[in-house]
Design a protein around this motif. Structure first.
Motif, PDB file in Angstrom:
ATOM      1  N   UNK A  28      19.354  67.224  99.352  1.00  0.00           N
ATOM      2  CA  UNK A  28      19.298  66.060  98.194  1.00  0.00           C
ATOM      3  C   UNK A  28      20.315  64.782  98.915  1.00  0.00           C
ATOM      4  N   UNK A  29      19.937  63.906  99.188  1.00  0.00           N
ATOM      5  CA  UNK A  29      20.521  62.712  99.789  1.00  0.00           C
ATOM      6  C   UNK A  29      21.704  62.235  98.889  1.00  0.00           C
ATOM      7  N   UNK A  30      21.430  62.233  97.408  1.00  0.00           N
ATOM      8  CA  UNK A  30      22.378  61.860  96.550  1.00  0.00           C
ATOM      9  C   UNK A  30      23.516  62.863  96.491  1.00  0.00           C
ATOM     10  N   UNK A  31      23.238  64.195  96.442  1.00  0.00           N
ATOM     11  CA  UNK A  31      24.190  65.242  96.094  1.00  0.00           C
ATOM     12  C   UNK A  31      24.937  65.524  97.564  1.00  0.00           C
ATOM     13  N   UNK A  32      24.433  65.522  98.712  1.00  0.00           N
ATOM     14  CA  UNK A  32      24.862  66.374  99.801  1.00  0.00           C
ATOM     15  C   UNK A  32      25.448  65.101 100.840  1.00  0.00           C
ATOM     16  N   UNK A  33      25.503  64.001 100.446  1.00  0.00           N
ATOM     17  CA  UNK A  33      25.978  62.950 101.516  1.00  0.00           C
ATOM     18  C   UNK A  33      26.644  61.743 100.893  1.00  0.00           C
ATOM     19  N   UNK A  34      27.939  61.317 101.564  1.00  0.00           N
ATOM     20  CA  UNK A  34      28.290  60.231 100.955  1.00  0.00           C
ATOM     21  C   UNK A  34      28.565  59.080 102.110  1.00  0.00           C
ATOM     22  N   UNK A  35      28.106  58.142 102.374  1.00  0.00           N
ATOM     23  CA  UNK A  35      28.058  57.024 103.304  1.00  0.00           C
ATOM     24  C   UNK A  35      29.380  56.217 103.222  1.00  0.00           C
ATOM     25  N   UNK A  36      30.251  56.046 104.524  1.00  0.00           N
ATOM     26  CA  UNK A  36      31.226  55.330 104.406  1.00  0.00           C
ATOM     27  C   UNK A  36      31.163  54.531 105.764  1.00  0.00           C
ATOM     28  N   UNK A  37      32.224  53.615 105.790  1.00  0.00           N
ATOM     29  CA  UNK A  37      32.434  52.654 106.810  1.00  0.00           C
ATOM     30  C   UNK A  37      32.611  53.357 108.160  1.00  0.00           C
ATOM     31  N   UNK A  38      31.933  52.797 109.322  1.00  0.00           N
ATOM     32  CA  UNK A  38      32.300  53.582 110.547  1.00  0.00           C
ATOM     33  C   UNK A  38      33.325  52.856 111.286  1.00  0.00           C
ATOM     34  N   UNK A  39      33.856  53.689 112.400  1.00  0.00           N
ATOM     35  CA  UNK A  39      35.043  53.099 113.193  1.00  0.00           C
ATOM     36  C   UNK A  39      34.775  51.644 114.072  1.00  0.00           C
ATOM     37  N   UNK A  40      35.490  50.957 114.194  1.00  0.00           N
ATOM     38  CA  UNK A  40      35.233  49.771 114.838  1.00  0.00           C
ATOM     39  C   UNK A  40      35.348  50.145 116.531  1.00  0.00           C
ATOM     40  N   UNK A  41      34.323  49.948 117.215  1.00  0.00           N
ATOM     41  CA  UNK A  41      34.361  50.338 118.723  1.00  0.00           C
ATOM     42  C   UNK A  41      35.557  49.986 119.380  1.00  0.00           C
TER      43      UNK A  41
END
Length: 141
Positions: free
Chosen positions: A122-135
């Motif tokens: 479940x994309x809603x229950x199993x994943x939290x998206x956050x900001x990636x590291x700056x290169x």
């Protein structure tokens, strides 16, 4: 070769670069929720018919296995508090097993990947998206 990815004694996963040895060769620890093996047999070898017993398991988190078929990627590792830690490069024929912490990817070459994880997912229950590291802040360990 299996390389353990650790930070402060916490196991974030494994990078597997395997040798194509004959027979059945499991590459991950027996207690891992994903068991990855490489199988190589000669023509006419027989693997005995079989079935698997029902065996209940408790899965507390979603782990992932990435098999890099083509290309090269950078895997960025994070704490569960979304703090960037370090990065690793994986390429064709490598496998990555992600079992704890956060992770993100940057595709460095045209890439093909097979991803395997437990389900149902479940994309809603199993994943939290956050900001990636700056290169500019990427570091390799």
């Amino acid at each position: 070769m299996i390389k353990n990815i650790k930070y402060k004694n916490k196991n974030f996963g494994f990078i597997i670069k395997y040798k194509k040895k004959k027979g059945v060769n499991f590459l991950t620890p027996n207690n891992l929720s994903h068991q990855i093996g490489f199988i190589k047999h000669s023509k006419n070898h027989i693997i005995q018919p079989h079935w698997h017993h029902k065996n209940s398991r408790i899965i507390n988190y979603t782990s992932e296995v990435l098999i890099i078929l083509k290309g090269k990627i950078r895997v960025d590792f994070y704490t569960k508090k979304e703090r960037y830690l370090f990065s690793k490069i994986v390429s064709k024929n490598d496998m990555v097993v992600l079992i704890d912490g956060g992770h993100g990817f940057k595709i460095l070459e045209p890439t093909e990947i097979i991803e395997v994880k437990q389900g149902p997912y479940s994309k809603k229950k199993d994943k939290k998206i956050f900001k990636p590291v700056d290169d500019s802040k990427v570091k390799f360990k």
